[in-house]
Write an enzyme that holds these catalytic residues in place. Structure first.
Site, PDB file in Angstrom:
ATOM      1  N   ARG A  10      44.521  34.417  38.617  1.00 42.05           N
ATOM      2  CA  ARG A  10      43.752  35.654  38.612  1.00 42.05           C
ATOM      3  C   ARG A  10      42.273  35.330  38.820  1.00 42.05           C
ATOM      4  NH1 ARG A  10      47.947  37.654  39.299  1.00 42.05           N
ATOM      5  NH2 ARG A  10      48.949  39.393  38.203  1.00 42.05           N
TER       6      ARG A  10
ATOM      7  N   HIS B 247      44.847  37.470  47.877  1.00 43.26           N
ATOM      8  CA  HIS B 247      45.847  37.652  46.804  1.00 43.26           C
ATOM      9  C   HIS B 247      47.250  37.740  47.417  1.00 43.26           C
ATOM     10  CE1 HIS B 247      46.343  39.218  42.438  1.00 43.26           C
ATOM     11  NE2 HIS B 247      47.413  38.517  42.807  1.00 43.26           N
TER      12      HIS B 247
END
Length: 310
Positions: free
Chosen positions: A225, A273
């Protein structure tokens, strides 16, 4: 009773088809076309879905997060109290993450950025051969994803160390835990790979202190993350040369703003991502199984432990 599905618009129909392929009797409704909210018993959602919205559904029995990470569920106000939440631990999702780690470890280990630079300059020059057994990798996180990537790296001959918040053991891996262990592992790492869950304790873990503890000329890989990184500290380490390169798949915020220095930094390999994207056909059986379990009052697969943060 119905199932609410809320994810990226371009994948919504694929997810619906995958769920119905497992159980054609499901009444799948695509957000925001909810219909009667009293009929919603299960919500299958991803990061953009508003948790406050789920608090409107009086008969909600289960929430399934469409990925391994669940930090998005902790954003205020959080999921409805008393409603169990499950996350996905899917074989193909895990495999995809391991592939991303291997791709980028090998990219840096085999000097691909240097050779691409030479190609651009039309330079024919052989670099010294790298020694796999001498490239020590520090793995941040030894959960499902970190353990699988660790095994794959070890199979290629890389020595791998592993860090977790609490003590853990893994065959063939030197393990560390706690703050002191984190710094000790970083000091011996040629590459750091972050596959940690994002919790209050791991937010900002990749900072100037951690990067400074690494050997000069090391590499950073982060596909966990964006909140794990202090972005300014990573850029400073790259600019100073202390970090020789970074492969980054996650950022904070996302999408990454157009004026971010990460976009154009010559030492950064950037992906949006996309290191490992959940494949509906692979994950759907687990999702449907949890819906059936919730209906029957049975324990869920991969139930989220909110006290632990994952």
């Amino acid at each position: 009773m119905a199932v609410l599905l809320s994810t990226k618009a371009h994948t919504m129909q694929d997810w619906k088809a995958a769920l119905l392929a497992v159980d054609p009797a499901l009444d799948v409704r695509l957000f925001p076309d909810v219909g009667d909210i009293a009929e919603i018993e299960a919500a299958v959602v991803w990061t953009a879905h508003d948790m406050m919205e789920l608090r409107r559904y009086p008969n909600l029995r289960v929430i399934v997060s469409m990925g391994a990470g669940v930090d998005h569920l902790f954003r205020p106000p959080g999921p409805p109290p008393g409603v169990p939440v499950a996350r996905l631990l899917d074989m193909r999702l895990t495999q995809g993450m391991t592939e991303w780690v291997l791709l980028n470890v090998l990219r840096f280990h085999r000097q691909d950025p240097e050779y691409r630079d030479q190609q651009a300059r039309k330079v024919w020059h052989e670099l010294p051969a790298p020694e796999t057994s001498a490239r020590r990798i520090g793995m941040l996180g030894l959960g499902e994803l970190g353990a699988d990537a660790t095994r794959a790296l070890m199979a290629l001959g890389f020595p791998v160390m592993g860090w977790s918040r609490r003590p853990k053991t893994m065959a063939g891996v030197e393990t560390f835990h706690g703050q002191d262990g984190l710094m000790a592992m970083a000091a011996r790492s040629d590459m750091l790979v972050c596959l940690l869950p994002l919790t209050p304790e791991t937010r900002g873990v990749i900072d100037a202190r951690l990067l400074g503890a690494m050997k000069p000329g090391g590499y950073l890989l982060n596909s966990a993350r964006g909140g794990h990184m202090v972005g300014a500290d990573v850029l400073a380490a790259l600019d100073s040369g202390h970090l020789a390169g970074a492969a980054l798949d996650v950022f904070e915020p996302e999408p990454l703003p157009a004026d971010s220095a990460f976009w154009t930094h010559p030492k950064v390999i950037l992906t949006p991502h996309a290191a490992s994207i959940t494949i509906p056909s692979s994950a759907a059986p687990q999702v449907v199984e949890n819906i059936h379990r919730a209906r029957a009052g049975q324990a869920l697969i991969n139930l989220v432990d909110f006290s632990a943060g994952y």
